[in-house]
Design a protein around this motif. Structure first.
Motif, short mmCIF file in Angstrom:
data_model
loop_
_atom_site.label_atom_id
_atom_site.label_comp_id
_atom_site.label_asym_id
_atom_site.label_seq_id
_atom_site.Cartn_x
_atom_site.Cartn_y
_atom_site.Cartn_z
N ILE A 63 0.86 -1.18 0.00
CA ILE A 63 0.00 0.00 0.00
C ILE A 63 0.90 1.23 0.00
O ILE A 63 1.80 1.34 0.83
CB ILE A 63 -0.91 0.02 1.24
CG1 ILE A 63 -1.81 -1.22 1.28
CG2 ILE A 63 -1.77 1.29 1.25
CD1 ILE A 63 -2.61 -1.35 2.55
N GLU A 64 0.63 2.14 -0.93
CA GLU A 64 1.38 3.39 -0.99
C GLU A 64 0.40 4.56 -0.89
O GLU A 64 -0.64 4.57 -1.55
CB GLU A 64 2.16 3.51 -2.30
CG GLU A 64 3.28 2.52 -2.46
CD GLU A 64 4.04 2.73 -3.77
OE1 GLU A 64 4.02 3.87 -4.29
OE2 GLU A 64 4.62 1.75 -4.28
N ILE A 65 0.73 5.51 -0.04
CA ILE A 65 -0.02 6.75 0.06
C ILE A 65 0.92 7.88 -0.29
O ILE A 65 1.92 8.10 0.40
CB ILE A 65 -0.60 6.94 1.48
CG1 ILE A 65 -1.63 5.84 1.78
CG2 ILE A 65 -1.24 8.33 1.61
CD1 ILE A 65 -2.20 5.89 3.18
N ASP A 66 0.61 8.55 -1.38
CA ASP A 66 1.46 9.63 -1.87
C ASP A 66 2.91 9.15 -2.06
O ASP A 66 3.86 9.85 -1.72
CB ASP A 66 1.41 10.81 -0.89
CG ASP A 66 1.74 12.14 -1.55
OD1 ASP A 66 1.73 12.20 -2.80
OD2 ASP A 66 2.01 13.11 -0.84
N GLY A 67 3.04 7.93 -2.60
CA GLY A 67 4.35 7.38 -2.91
C GLY A 67 5.08 6.76 -1.74
O GLY A 67 6.18 6.23 -1.91
N GLN A 68 4.49 6.80 -0.55
CA GLN A 68 5.14 6.26 0.64
C GLN A 68 4.57 4.89 0.97
O GLN A 68 3.37 4.71 1.11
CB GLN A 68 4.94 7.20 1.83
CG GLN A 68 5.66 6.76 3.09
CD GLN A 68 5.56 7.81 4.20
OE1 GLN A 68 4.64 8.62 4.23
NE2 GLN A 68 6.51 7.82 5.10
N HIS A 69 5.46 3.89 1.09
CA HIS A 69 5.02 2.55 1.47
C HIS A 69 4.58 2.57 2.93
O HIS A 69 5.31 3.00 3.82
CB HIS A 69 6.16 1.56 1.27
CG HIS A 69 6.44 1.25 -0.16
ND1 HIS A 69 5.73 0.28 -0.87
CD2 HIS A 69 7.32 1.79 -1.04
CE1 HIS A 69 6.18 0.24 -2.11
NE2 HIS A 69 7.13 1.14 -2.25
N VAL A 70 3.37 2.07 3.17
CA VAL A 70 2.75 2.20 4.48
C VAL A 70 3.01 1.00 5.38
O VAL A 70 3.27 1.14 6.57
CB VAL A 70 1.23 2.41 4.31
CG1 VAL A 70 0.52 2.39 5.67
CG2 VAL A 70 0.96 3.72 3.59
N ALA A 71 2.95 -0.21 4.81
CA ALA A 71 2.92 -1.43 5.62
C ALA A 71 4.11 -1.57 6.56
O ALA A 71 3.97 -2.05 7.69
CB ALA A 71 2.82 -2.65 4.71
N ASP A 72 5.27 -1.15 6.12
CA ASP A 72 6.48 -1.38 6.90
C ASP A 72 6.84 -0.24 7.85
O ASP A 72 7.87 -0.29 8.53
CB ASP A 72 7.67 -1.65 5.97
CG ASP A 72 7.46 -2.90 5.12
OD1 ASP A 72 6.80 -3.83 5.62
OD2 ASP A 72 7.95 -2.93 3.97
N LEU A 73 6.00 0.79 7.89
CA LEU A 73 6.30 1.91 8.78
C LEU A 73 6.14 1.51 10.25
O LEU A 73 5.23 0.75 10.59
CB LEU A 73 5.37 3.09 8.49
CG LEU A 73 5.54 3.84 7.17
CD1 LEU A 73 4.45 4.90 7.05
CD2 LEU A 73 6.91 4.47 7.08
N PRO A 74 7.00 2.01 11.14
CA PRO A 74 6.78 1.79 12.57
C PRO A 74 5.47 2.43 13.00
O PRO A 74 4.94 3.33 12.34
CB PRO A 74 7.98 2.52 13.21
CG PRO A 74 8.99 2.65 12.13
CD PRO A 74 8.22 2.76 10.85
N ASP A 75 4.92 1.97 14.11
CA ASP A 75 3.61 2.43 14.57
C ASP A 75 3.55 3.94 14.74
O ASP A 75 2.54 4.58 14.40
CB ASP A 75 3.24 1.75 15.88
CG ASP A 75 2.88 0.28 15.68
OD1 ASP A 75 2.62 -0.11 14.53
OD2 ASP A 75 2.88 -0.47 16.68
N LYS A 76 4.60 4.54 15.27
CA LYS A 76 4.60 5.99 15.47
C LYS A 76 4.51 6.73 14.14
O LYS A 76 3.81 7.76 14.03
CB LYS A 76 5.85 6.43 16.24
CG LYS A 76 5.81 6.10 17.73
CD LYS A 76 6.98 6.71 18.45
CE LYS A 76 6.89 6.43 19.96
NZ LYS A 76 8.03 7.01 20.70
N GLN A 77 5.20 6.24 13.14
CA GLN A 77 5.15 6.88 11.83
C GLN A 77 3.79 6.67 11.16
O GLN A 77 3.30 7.54 10.44
CB GLN A 77 6.28 6.36 10.94
CG GLN A 77 7.66 6.84 11.36
CD GLN A 77 8.73 6.45 10.36
OE1 GLN A 77 8.49 6.46 9.15
NE2 GLN A 77 9.90 6.10 10.86
#
Length: 225
Positions: A63-77
């Motif tokens: 999943i990308e939102i505005d080009g940013q991959h979401v799934a692997d982001l830490p919870d805070k991000q």
């Protein structure tokens, strides 16, 4: 702004049993586009919306939102992403009972630590015809007013993506249509990307595309515009 989902799956486990709520879902939604997702109860609509909005992590796919991959982001991000990029509209408004109308919006900016948007809160309330209700609490508002506050709250962080979960569920047909038209206008006029999951087929003509989800799979049914 673009939301891109590629071959997204979501599996829930209950002991030895597995349930695939999303099955190989792919979708792209661009700025200025309002997409409706319909389907029967239990088809995966809420799971789909929660996964698209980074409230749930997918089991597979990207999943990308505005080009940013979401799934692997830490919870805070992920929390920061939701505060800065995503506006949620829920079916029951989900207003905080002990906050007045102004503070319903202000709390979002406090959480985001954003002082620049304070004047925007009043502008939004006026835009939605709520300037005479700023000091009222949720139990003093009509159902339509509560949903307008919820939409204003979803927009106060100036998100790129608006996600609406059954926004007409607690409203009569006239007020329900007014609410969806308000959401559509914000998406089209301000260049947001928007998704609404709904049972209400009476408002589908307000959307640009209609997709159906069944057994966790997404199928495009028609293009309205």
């Amino acid at each position: 702004m673009t939301l891109t989902m590629k071959r997204v799956s979501k599996i829930f486990k209950d002991g030895p049993n597995e349930f695939k709520a999303l099955n190989d879902v792919s979708l792209e939604v661009n700025s200025g586009e309002f997409v409706a997702v319909i389907g029967p109860s239990g088809s995966g609509k809420s799971t789909f919306l929660s996964t698209a909005g980074a409230l749930l992590s997918p089991t597979g796919g990207s999943i990308e939102i505005d080009g940013q991959h979401v799934a692997d982001l830490p919870d805070k991000q992920k929390t920061r992403l939701r505060l800065e990029k995503i506006g949620f509209v829920f079916q029951t408004a989900n207003l905080i009972p002990y906050l007045n109308v102004t503070d319903q919006l202000h709390v979002i900016n406090v959480m985001a630590k954003n002082k620049k948007r304070k004047g925007y809160e009043a502008d939004l309330l006026q835009h939605f015809g709520l300037e005479h209700r700023t000091g009222n609490f949720p139990n003093e508002l009509s159902g339509g007013e509560r949903q307008r506050v919820a939409i204003a709250r979803a927009l106060v962080n100036e998100p790129d993506l608006i996600l609406a979960d059954e926004p007409t569920a607690s409203l009569d047909s006239q007020r329900g249509r007014e609410v969806v038209e308000l959401i559509a206008a914000e998406i089209h006029e301000r260049g947001k990307a928007g998704i609404m999951v709904t049972h209400d087929e009476r408002v589908l003509d307000v959307c640009d595309r209609v997709l159906m989800i069944k057994d966790g799979q997404l199928v495009e049914t028609e293009t309205i515009r």
